[in-house]
Scaffold this active site. Structure first.
Site, mmCIF file in Angstrom:
data_model
loop_
_atom_site.group_PDB
_atom_site.id
_atom_site.type_symbol
_atom_site.label_atom_id
_atom_site.label_comp_id
_atom_site.label_asym_id
_atom_site.label_seq_id
_atom_site.Cartn_x
_atom_site.Cartn_y
_atom_site.Cartn_z
ATOM 1 N N HIS A 198 1.282 3.975 2.082
ATOM 2 C CA HIS A 198 1.724 4.785 3.218
ATOM 3 C C HIS A 198 3.236 4.993 3.162
ATOM 4 C CE1 HIS A 198 -2.014 4.181 5.997
ATOM 5 N NE2 HIS A 198 -2.188 5.123 5.096
ATOM 6 N N ASP A 218 5.739 5.013 5.159
ATOM 7 C CA ASP A 218 6.696 4.127 5.820
ATOM 8 C C ASP A 218 6.905 2.830 5.049
ATOM 9 O OD1 ASP A 218 3.948 3.777 6.728
ATOM 10 O OD2 ASP A 218 4.694 2.217 8.064
ATOM 11 N N HIS A 219 6.056 2.562 4.055
ATOM 12 C CA HIS A 219 6.216 1.396 3.189
ATOM 13 C C HIS A 219 6.681 1.772 1.782
ATOM 14 C CE1 HIS A 219 4.090 -1.600 5.788
ATOM 15 N NE2 HIS A 219 3.669 -0.468 6.327
ATOM 16 N N HIS A 236 0.862 -1.180 0.000
ATOM 17 C CA HIS A 236 0.000 0.000 0.000
ATOM 18 C C HIS A 236 0.896 1.227 0.000
ATOM 19 C CE1 HIS A 236 0.911 -0.490 4.257
ATOM 20 N NE2 HIS A 236 0.392 0.678 4.545
#
Length: 281
Positions: free
Chosen positions: A89, A91-92, A87
């Site tokens: 976000h 932090d990913h 996904h």
């Protein structure tokens, strides 16, 4: 000290970075926080006898971490051939474009805005790289674009933020929707019951050895929280998300209340759609 086998999902103890299954190696990003737990898990996936690898969720825009992922693969004799996102976000996914530069790979994701290259991802897609097989599972709810990746050969599933290695996840309203999230958890439960999946490779936290137990715990937890919200909103008359959080999440660290409020907004929306709670204008 609590025995890990007694905790939901039976989290694996020890160091998070390193080999997790025959085909999966974790490289932990240095972005630990209350929301990201120990940091983002960046997964390197490859068949043991192949020189090609897939990376899932390069993580934050941290050049040291991204180069460490490349170095880890190369030390194992692997060349990274493809980058996937669970996904969008940050932090990913924030480091994905830079990681694509370092590895000269395409980035495949459900959200077209996150893709680099012509191919995206969709439910039911089967990804094959160097003999490795990954099956794309649509799991919206945490976000609208959330995906999981089923790794049949290891009887494992990479869950991003849909199921965490410790604690529970946020339904990130308004992008995330509770009804979708509950359907996604049921879809993951079917993987454990029908496809023999027993290992969760999460986006944060330790590997879980009991995938079915983890998903059942998540479903029970959501049902419990929803019942608490109904009681608070209907019987006690607290209708705003802030009021509900203060009552339902009183046992949760206050630093996490802003995230809890996102889930409460999703819960109230769900209850309103089902005619259980009448929300204020």
């Amino acid at each position: 000290m609590t025995d890990a086998a007694a905790l939901p999902g039976q989290p694996r103890g020890g160091v998070l970075s390193g080999p997790a299954t025959a085909r999966a190696v974790n490289v932990l990003a240095p972005n630990a926080s209350a929301m990201t737990l120990d940091g983002t898990n960046t997964w390197i996936l490859a068949e043991p006898d192949s020189d090609l690898a897939v990376v899932v969720d390069p993580g934050p825009l941290d050049d040291g971490h991204l180069r460490h992922v490349v170095d880890t693969a190369e030390r194992a004799g692997k060349r990274i051939a493809l980058t996937l996102l669970t996904h969008g976000h940050p932090d990913h996914a924030e480091g994905a474009a830079r990681f694509a530069e370092l590895t000269r790979t395409n980035v495949r994701a459900l959200d077209p805005a996150l893709r680099l290259g012509d191919e995206g991802l969709a439910a039911g897609d089967v990804i094959g790289v160097g003999g490795l097989e990954l099956r794309v599972v649509a799991t919206p709810g945490h976000t609208a674009d959330s995906l999981c990746f089923h790794l049949p050969a290891d009887r494992a599933v990479l869950t991003g933020d849909t199921v965490l290695g410790r604690g529970t996840t946020v339904v990130a309203h308004p992008d995330g929707r509770l009804g979708d999230y509950l359907d996604s958890l049921r879809r993951l439960r079917s993987l454990t019951a029908d496809d023999g999946v027993h290992t969760v490779l999460p986006g944060h936290g330790p590997v879980l050895e009991d995938a079915q137990g983890a998903v059942e715990y998540y479903l029970a937890h959501r049902a419990h929280r929803l019942a608490q919200v109904v009681e608070t909103a209907v019987e006690d008359g607290h209708r705003t998300p802030g009021e509900v959080v203060a009552h339902v999440y009183a046992d949760v660290d206050r630093s996490l209340w802003p995230a809890a409020e996102l889930s409460v907004r999703a819960q109230l929306e769900y209850l309103g759609e089902h005619g259980i709670v009448q929300l204020p204008e």
